[in-house]
Motif scaffolding. Structure first.
Motif, short mmCIF file in Angstrom:
data_model
loop_
_atom_site.label_atom_id
_atom_site.label_comp_id
_atom_site.label_asym_id
_atom_site.label_seq_id
_atom_site.Cartn_x
_atom_site.Cartn_y
_atom_site.Cartn_z
N ILE A 171 0.85 -0.95 -0.41
CA ILE A 171 0.34 0.02 0.08
C ILE A 171 0.91 1.64 0.06
O ILE A 171 0.85 2.41 -0.72
CB ILE A 171 -1.28 -0.21 0.97
CG1 ILE A 171 -1.84 0.61 1.07
CG2 ILE A 171 -0.15 0.41 2.58
CD1 ILE A 171 -3.41 0.99 1.31
N THR A 172 2.06 1.23 0.97
CA THR A 172 2.95 2.28 0.60
C THR A 172 3.13 3.28 -0.59
O THR A 172 3.52 4.15 -1.16
CB THR A 172 4.36 2.19 1.77
OG1 THR A 172 3.33 1.78 2.39
CG2 THR A 172 4.69 2.59 1.71
N THR A 173 3.97 1.89 -1.13
CA THR A 173 4.74 1.32 -2.62
C THR A 173 3.26 2.57 -3.62
O THR A 173 3.43 3.27 -3.92
CB THR A 173 4.87 0.34 -3.41
OG1 THR A 173 6.28 0.02 -2.66
CG2 THR A 173 5.70 0.89 -4.91
N ILE A 174 2.03 1.81 -3.43
CA ILE A 174 0.84 2.37 -4.38
C ILE A 174 0.63 3.67 -4.11
O ILE A 174 -0.02 3.91 -4.98
CB ILE A 174 -0.35 1.35 -4.23
CG1 ILE A 174 -0.63 -0.31 -4.72
CG2 ILE A 174 -1.34 2.12 -4.60
CD1 ILE A 174 -1.52 -0.90 -4.00
N ASP A 190 4.45 15.12 -6.06
CA ASP A 190 5.72 14.51 -4.59
C ASP A 190 4.43 13.31 -4.05
O ASP A 190 4.04 13.07 -3.36
CB ASP A 190 4.86 15.49 -3.82
CG ASP A 190 5.80 15.95 -2.50
OD1 ASP A 190 6.30 15.22 -2.62
OD2 ASP A 190 5.11 17.03 -1.99
N GLU A 191 5.64 12.47 -3.79
CA GLU A 191 5.73 11.03 -3.27
C GLU A 191 5.39 11.52 -1.72
O GLU A 191 4.82 9.85 -1.44
CB GLU A 191 7.10 9.87 -3.76
CG GLU A 191 7.26 9.04 -3.52
CD GLU A 191 8.15 8.32 -3.10
OE1 GLU A 191 9.29 8.29 -3.11
OE2 GLU A 191 8.22 7.21 -4.44
N SER A 192 6.22 11.92 -1.40
CA SER A 192 6.83 12.61 0.43
C SER A 192 5.14 12.49 0.44
O SER A 192 5.00 11.85 1.78
CB SER A 192 7.46 13.14 0.49
OG SER A 192 6.86 14.86 0.29
N ARG A 219 0.36 7.19 -6.44
CA ARG A 219 -0.17 7.70 -6.62
C ARG A 219 -0.39 9.31 -6.49
O ARG A 219 -1.28 9.68 -7.21
CB ARG A 219 -1.78 6.95 -6.27
CG ARG A 219 -2.79 8.02 -6.16
CD ARG A 219 -3.76 7.77 -5.19
NE ARG A 219 -4.14 6.33 -5.98
CZ ARG A 219 -5.42 5.84 -5.21
NH1 ARG A 219 -5.79 6.32 -4.19
NH2 ARG A 219 -5.26 4.16 -5.26
N ALA A 220 0.79 9.14 -4.97
CA ALA A 220 0.79 10.65 -4.51
C ALA A 220 2.24 11.64 -5.88
O ALA A 220 1.36 12.94 -6.16
CB ALA A 220 1.13 10.79 -3.47
#
Length: 183
Positions: A118-121, A132-134, A125-126
């Motif tokens: 879920i963190t990777t997904i 901004d991935e963060s 998405r972010a």
């Protein structure tokens, strides 16, 4: 091999597969079949193989970790929604008369769970949607308790359902979703 290694088996937990997201046109047939071969047919084949082994050794529990998309269907996750709904049907059908065999067949339908997946997904998405991935944790807003379920919360329900403390339960699935399926 498992029986030779561990002796008597009493529990099978089916937990596999990451069916890709997409609507009916986005998932090509090859990808759909590969995902279902792993998850849907994987659960079917493991259940077909282990149900008689567990029954013949005095009984046991088959627990399917399914996914909330089978309950709260999503047209943007059509292969996963249909696959998970199939496994819910398998669980209900197999569990309906399992007690007669000294067996129980149950399922858990977790919503989002705090895992690497879920963190990777959400990071992807972010990055795509916010640049901004963060900002991946922004997607927790609106979830029950503003977070996904913890792995330990799903594990606790799994442990209970596989224990003798839930001996009257079979042929059902339990949503571990903070009530999300009913919103």
């Amino acid at each position: 091999a498992a029986i030779r290694t561990f002796g008597k088996l009493t529990i099978l937990v089916n937990n596999a597969g990451a069916i890709p997201a997409g609507d009916i046109q986005a998932i090509d047939e090859k990808t759909w079949r590969e995902a279902w071969d792993l998850k849907v047919f994987g659960y079917i084949n493991m259940t077909r193989r282990f149900y008689p082994l567990l029954k013949n050794s005095g009984g046991g529990v088959i627990l399917n970790i399914i996914g909330l998309a089978g309950v709260r269907v999503d047209p943007k996750y059509v292969a996963g929604s249909a696959g998970n709904a199939s496994i819910i049907g398998l669980t209900n059908a197999m569990g309906a008369h399992a007690l007669e065999d000294g067996m129980r067949v149950l399922g858990i339908c977790p919503g989002p769970v705090q895992t690497e997946r879920i963190t990777t997904i959400l990071k992807t998405r972010a990055k795509d949607e916010k640049g901004d991935e963060s900002r991946w944790q922004d997607y927790f807003a609106g979830m029950p308790l503003n977070r996904p379920a913890l792995v330990e919360e799903v594990a606790d329900v799994t442990t209970f359902l596989c224990s003798d403390r839930s001996s009257w339960l079979t042929g059902i699935t339990i949503n571990v979703d903070g009530g999300a399926a009913n919103r």
